[in-house]
Design an enzyme around this catalytic site. Sequence first.
Site, PDB file in Angstrom:
ATOM      1  N   GLY A  12       0.779  -1.243   0.000  1.00 13.11           N
ATOM      2  CA  GLY A  12       0.000   0.000   0.000  1.00 13.11           C
ATOM      3  C   GLY A  12       0.807   1.287   0.000  1.00 13.11           C
ATOM      4  O   GLY A  12       0.296   2.327   0.425  1.00 13.11           O
ATOM      5  N   SER A  13       2.031   1.258  -0.517  1.00 11.95           N
ATOM      6  CA  SER A  13       2.808   2.506  -0.469  1.00 11.95           C
ATOM      7  C   SER A  13       2.280   3.543  -1.466  1.00 11.95           C
ATOM      8  O   SER A  13       2.286   4.740  -1.178  1.00 11.95           O
ATOM      9  CB  SER A  13       4.303   2.244  -0.688  1.00 11.95           C
ATOM     10  OG  SER A  13       4.568   1.929  -2.031  1.00 11.95           O
ATOM     11  N   ASN A  14       1.805   3.105  -2.622  1.00  7.09           N
ATOM     12  CA  ASN A  14       1.196   4.068  -3.558  1.00  7.09           C
ATOM     13  C   ASN A  14      -0.083   4.646  -2.974  1.00  7.09           C
ATOM     14  O   ASN A  14      -0.337   5.850  -3.066  1.00  7.09           O
ATOM     15  CB  ASN A  14       0.922   3.401  -4.910  1.00  7.09           C
ATOM     16  CG  ASN A  14       2.161   3.359  -5.790  1.00  7.09           C
ATOM     17  OD1 ASN A  14       2.589   4.390  -6.319  1.00  7.09           O
ATOM     18  ND2 ASN A  14       2.757   2.183  -5.918  1.00  7.09           N
ATOM     19  N   ASN A 112      -4.464   2.507 -13.137  1.00  5.79           N
ATOM     20  CA  ASN A 112      -3.529   1.543 -12.553  1.00  5.79           C
ATOM     21  C   ASN A 112      -2.114   2.098 -12.658  1.00  5.79           C
ATOM     22  O   ASN A 112      -1.833   2.915 -13.532  1.00  5.79           O
ATOM     23  CB  ASN A 112      -3.621   0.211 -13.316  1.00  5.79           C
ATOM     24  CG  ASN A 112      -2.728  -0.851 -12.732  1.00  5.79           C
ATOM     25  OD1 ASN A 112      -2.599  -0.973 -11.498  1.00  5.79           O
ATOM     26  ND2 ASN A 112      -2.072  -1.617 -13.590  1.00  5.79           N
ATOM     27  N   HIS A 114       1.805   0.767 -13.187  1.00  4.33           N
ATOM     28  CA  HIS A 114       2.545  -0.425 -13.600  1.00  4.33           C
ATOM     29  C   HIS A 114       4.039  -0.124 -13.556  1.00  4.33           C
ATOM     30  O   HIS A 114       4.474   0.914 -14.069  1.00  4.33           O
ATOM     31  CB  HIS A 114       2.118  -0.835 -15.015  1.00  4.33           C
ATOM     32  CG  HIS A 114       2.794  -2.075 -15.476  1.00  4.33           C
ATOM     33  ND1 HIS A 114       2.433  -3.321 -15.004  1.00  4.33           N
ATOM     34  CD2 HIS A 114       3.836  -2.271 -16.304  1.00  4.33           C
ATOM     35  CE1 HIS A 114       3.235  -4.226 -15.550  1.00  4.33           C
ATOM     36  NE2 HIS A 114       4.089  -3.614 -16.343  1.00  4.33           N
TER      37      HIS A 114
HETATM   38  C1  GRF Z   1       3.951  -1.341  -7.354  1.00  7.91           C
HETATM   39  O1  GRF Z   1       5.227  -1.658  -7.806  1.00  7.91           O
HETATM   40  C2  GRF Z   1       3.011  -1.135  -8.502  1.00  7.91           C
HETATM   41  O2  GRF Z   1       3.628  -0.595  -9.646  1.00  7.91           O
HETATM   42  C3  GRF Z   1       2.527  -2.512  -8.801  1.00  7.91           C
HETATM   43  O3  GRF Z   1       2.430  -3.128  -7.534  1.00  7.91           O
HETATM   44  C4  GRF Z   1       3.298  -2.487  -6.614  1.00  7.91           C
HETATM   45  C5  GRF Z   1       2.449  -2.025  -5.468  1.00  7.91           C
HETATM   46  O4  GRF Z   1       3.207  -1.482  -4.425  1.00  7.91           O
HETATM   47  N1  GRF Z   1       1.298  -2.482  -9.540  1.00  7.91           N
HETATM   48  P1  GRF Z   1       2.476  -0.752  -3.222  1.00  7.91           P
HETATM   49  O5  GRF Z   1       1.480  -1.746  -2.649  1.00  7.91           O
HETATM   50  O6  GRF Z   1       1.803   0.475  -3.753  1.00  7.91           O
HETATM   51  O7  GRF Z   1       3.556  -0.423  -2.255  1.00  7.91           O
END
Ligand code: GRF
Length: 205
Positions: A12-14, A112, A114
């Site tokens: 969940g860092s994003n 999304n 990627h």
């Molecule tokens: C990220 O590398 C994103 O590009 C991919 O999954 C990963 C998710 O990381 N789709 P986080 O859960 O947001 O830390």
Amino acid sequence: MLSLAILISGRGSNMENILKAVKKNKIPIKPVIVISNKPDARGLAIAQKIGIRTEIIDSNGFKGGNWEYDSKLVSVLEKHGVTPQNGLICLAGFMRIMSPEFIRHYKGRIMNIHPAILPAFPGLHSQRQALEYGVKYSGCTVHFVDEGVDTGPIILQSVVKIKDNDTEESISKKILKQEHKIYPKAVKLFAKGKIKIVGRKTVIS
Ligand code: GRF
């Protein structure tokens, strides 16, 4: 104001990064719900700490692309006011293929992130694919979700250089740093109505 839902499966860092930008009033959108398909996703506690509601819709036993599962998602999203008229759904490490029905329902409203410069290295383990292929540059892409795997209209991309001594881990770290820059930017552009989808492209004003 649009309503934002973020779908996660793990770290969940994003998600955290987007929610923090919203909380600092940097993005004009209402974050209403974080949904995980995994009961043990680490991101759930992070969202709660930031003060965003969370729901778990366990996908155990449901194959990817399954409408029976995705219809549960739609019910929860709509319960929280994330509709095809006013919603934005951000997939942020949500490790499931969405069904065509779900994508059609929220057409042009699902994004999304990627970890590669699409259309190179779609699917899983993109950083490893890039390393093994020997590309000198890779990066990340924010795109709208269509019915293919990582094929929808591209919104933003950011590039990182790959050095000879890079590992899958070091590349992933560099790319993640860029992900954290471009995903909130893309959400902000959408929230301000600045992204238009024209055919398979986006036009940003
Ligand atoms: C990220 O590398 C994103 O590009 C991919 O999954 C990963 C998710 O990381 N789709 P986080 O859960 O947001 O830390």
